[in-house]
Design a protein around this motif. Structure first.
Motif, mmCIF file in Angstrom:
data_model
loop_
_atom_site.group_PDB
_atom_site.id
_atom_site.type_symbol
_atom_site.label_atom_id
_atom_site.label_comp_id
_atom_site.label_asym_id
_atom_site.label_seq_id
_atom_site.Cartn_x
_atom_site.Cartn_y
_atom_site.Cartn_z
ATOM 1 N N LYS A 137 0.920 -1.280 0.036
ATOM 2 C CA LYS A 137 -0.031 0.084 -0.077
ATOM 3 C C LYS A 137 1.027 1.142 -0.021
ATOM 4 O O LYS A 137 1.771 1.594 0.834
ATOM 5 N N GLU A 179 -3.246 4.861 -2.750
ATOM 6 C CA GLU A 179 -4.227 5.768 -1.969
ATOM 7 C C GLU A 179 -4.041 6.981 -2.196
ATOM 8 O O GLU A 179 -3.043 7.737 -2.461
ATOM 9 N N ASP A 214 -9.590 5.406 0.783
ATOM 10 C CA ASP A 214 -9.608 5.527 2.309
ATOM 11 C C ASP A 214 -10.903 6.437 2.769
ATOM 12 O O ASP A 214 -10.928 7.660 2.124
ATOM 13 N N HIS A 217 -10.688 10.237 3.550
ATOM 14 C CA HIS A 217 -9.849 11.286 2.805
ATOM 15 C C HIS A 217 -10.612 11.910 1.668
ATOM 16 O O HIS A 217 -9.871 11.998 0.607
ATOM 17 N N ASP A 241 -9.672 1.536 3.089
ATOM 18 C CA ASP A 241 -9.183 1.950 4.296
ATOM 19 C C ASP A 241 -10.147 2.495 4.951
ATOM 20 O O ASP A 241 -10.680 3.660 4.711
ATOM 21 N N ASP A 286 -8.136 1.514 8.881
ATOM 22 C CA ASP A 286 -7.005 2.318 9.069
ATOM 23 C C ASP A 286 -7.383 3.302 9.891
ATOM 24 O O ASP A 286 -7.868 4.400 9.632
HETATM 25 MN MN MN Z 1 -5.583 5.073 4.765
#
Ligand code: MN
Ligand code: PSV
Length: 388
Positions: A137, A179, A214, A217, A241, A286
Motif C-alpha cells: 500500500k 491511496e 480511504d 480522505h 481503508d 485504518d
Molecule cells: Mn489510509
C-alpha cells in the motif's frame, strides 16, 4: 437459498484486516496519550490483533507499517502470527518520516531522494516476498504548501516514473494499491489528491495497480459511494481503508460518524460484485484509538462494518430493480431505506453462533480480562507508537 441465508453466507466470508498501528499509542499533534498494556514491539501488536480475530472470527490478517514494524526476521514474525491463528497482511510503506522527505518522496525535485524513496518501496516488496503478503500500500505525503513552490505537472511525471520503477518489481500475485488524500500534510496541493489521479496512474501502470479508497480522505460532502461504483465498474478498486471523519483525517472508528454513508458504500460494493467469492477488493481498517481502548476499539469497528454489510446484503434487489425500471423514485428509495432501517444485530448474533463464536464479541472480550492481563504483563520497555 433464501436471501437471509445468502446474506449470512456472505458475512461469514467477509474478512477485515486490522492495522498494526491501531494497537500502538497514537494521538494528535497536541498530545499522544499512553495506555497501560500497549504493545512494545510488532510481536505484541500481533498478539493484540489475534484477540480481535478470536472474538470476531473476521479479522485474520494484520497490516504492517514499515519501518514502524521493522524486525530482524520477518519469517519469524509471520510464524508468530500463524502460531496465534492470524497472518501478516498488507505492507504499508512510509516515505513521510525522514528529514529527506521535507519536499516530498517519490515526487521530490532531487533525484537522489526519489531514488531513496523508490528503494524503500522495493524493500517493502522484499518483505512481501519473504512473508507471502500480496499487497503493497502506497500513501504519499507528497505535495506543496505554497503556490509556485514546485511545478505540479513535473511532480506528476516524477510520480509516474517512480511508480513504474516499483511496479517492475512486483511478481506472482503481488499488487500495488495507490491511496489518495486531498490534503495534509501538504496544504496547498497533494500529488495524489483524489481517486481520478490514483486511477489515471493505476491505468497507466497495469493490472497489478489498483486504487485504495480511504473513507476519511475526502472533502466533506463527497459522494464516496459514487467513487466506489465507478472504480468497481472499471475493475480498479483494490482496497478500502475504513475509518470515519467528522472534520479532517480523524481516523475514528468506522461507522461512528456516519453509519448511513457506510451503508451506502456497502450497497454499491454489493451490487457491483465486491462481496462475491474471489473479489479483488480487500477490506482494511485504518484507524487510531487515541482515547479509547484499542483492542475493543478494533472489535467495535469490525462489528460496525459487519452491520453495514448485513444491511446492504438485505436490500431487496428484485424490488429495487423493478422500482428503478418503472421510474418509481419513492419506492426505490423506500426499498433501500427499508434495508438500512432493519435491525441486523440478531442476524449477526446467529452468524457468530453458527461460527462457534460468542454472539456478543465486545462482552466476551471484556469478560476475558485480557486488558488487565496485558497491563500487568507489559511493564517496562518502550510502548509502540507513531514512528516506532
Ligand atoms: Mn489510509
Ligand atoms: C495517513 O493519512 C494515513 O492514515 C494513510 O491513510 C495511510 O493509509 C496510513 O496513514 C498509514 O500510512
Amino acid at each position: 437459498m433464501s436471501d437471509k441465508a445468502k446474506a449470512k453466507e456472505a458475512i461469514k466470508r467477509l474478512k477485515i484486516e486490522t492495522p498494526s498501528w491501531a494497537y500502538g499509542n497514537s494521538g494528535t499533534r497536541f498530545k499522544v496519550f499512553g495506555q497501560p498494556g500497549v504493545p512494545r514491539d510488532p510481536f505484541e501488536k500481533i498478539e493484540d490483533a489475534a484477540q480481535v480475530h478470536k472474538y470476531t472470527g473476521a479479522a485474520p490478517t494484520v497490516a504492517l507499517h514499515i519501518p514502524w514494524d521493522k524486525v530482524e526476521d520477518y519469517a519469524k514474525l509471520a510464524k508468530h502470527a500463524s502460531d496465534l491463528g492470524v497472518k501478516l497482511g498488507t505492507i504499508n510503506s512510509n516515505t513521510f518520516q525522514d528529514d529527506d522527505y521535507k519536499l516530498g518522496s517519490v515526487c521530490n525535485p532531487d533525484p537522489k531522494i526519489r531514488k531513496k524513496a523508490v528503494q524503500h518501496l522495493i524493500d517493502c516488496i522484499e518483505i512481501m516476498n519473504i512473508t507471502g503478503v500480496q499487497d503493497l500500500k502506497l500513501w504519499f505525503a507528497d505535495g506543496t504548501n505554497y503556490p509556485g513552490q514546485d511545478n505540479i505537472a513535473d511532480r506528476q511525471n516524477r510520480l509516474a516514473e517512480s511508480l513504474a520503477e516499483v511496479y517492475k518489481h512486483l511478481s506472482g500475485n503481488q499488487r500495488m494499491l495507490l491511496e489518495y488524500k486531498f490534503f495534509e500534510p501538504a496544504f496547498y496541493h497533494t500529488d495524489v489528491p483524489d481517486w481520478g489521479t490514483s486511477f489515471a496512474h493505476c491505468l497507466q501502470l497495469g493490472d497489478r495497480a489498483l486504487v485504495c479508497v480511504d473513507t476519511g480522505h475526502h472533502a466533506p460532502g463527497t459522494n464516496i459511494e459514487y467513487i466506489v461504483a465507478v472504480l468497481l465498474r472499471a475493475k480498479k478498486l483494490g482496497a478500502f481503508d475504513f475509518n470515519s471523519r467528522f472534520y479532517a483525517d480523524d481516523d475514528l472508528i468506522v461507522g461512528a460518524a456516519d453509519p448511513f454513508q457506510l451503508f451506502r458504500i456497502m450497497h454499491e460494493v454489493n451490487i457491483n460484485g465486491g462481496f462475491e467469492v474471489g473479489t479483488p477488493v480487500s477490506y482494511v481498517l485504518d484507524q487510531c484509538h487515541n482515547i479509547e481502548a484499542k483492542v475493543p476499539g478494533q472489535i467495535r469497528s469490525i462489528l460496525n462494518v459487519q452491520e453495514a454489510v448485513a444491511k446492504a446484503l438485505l436490500v431487496d434487489q428484485t424490488a429495487l430493480k423493478s422500482a428503478q425500471q418503472s421510474g418509481d423514485v419513492l419506492l426505490a428509495n423506500d426499498v433501500l431505506m427499508d434495508a438500512y432501517n432493519t435491525d441486523v444485530r440478531p442476524l449477526l448474533v446467529e452468524v457468530r453462533q453458527e461460527q462457534g463464536l460468542d454472539g456478543d464479541p465486545m462482552g466476551a472480550f471484556k469478560k476475558s480480562g485480557y486488558l488487565a492481563k496485558i497491563a500487568a504483563e507489559r511493564v517496562g520497555g518502550n510502548q509502540a507508537g507513531w514512528g516506532a
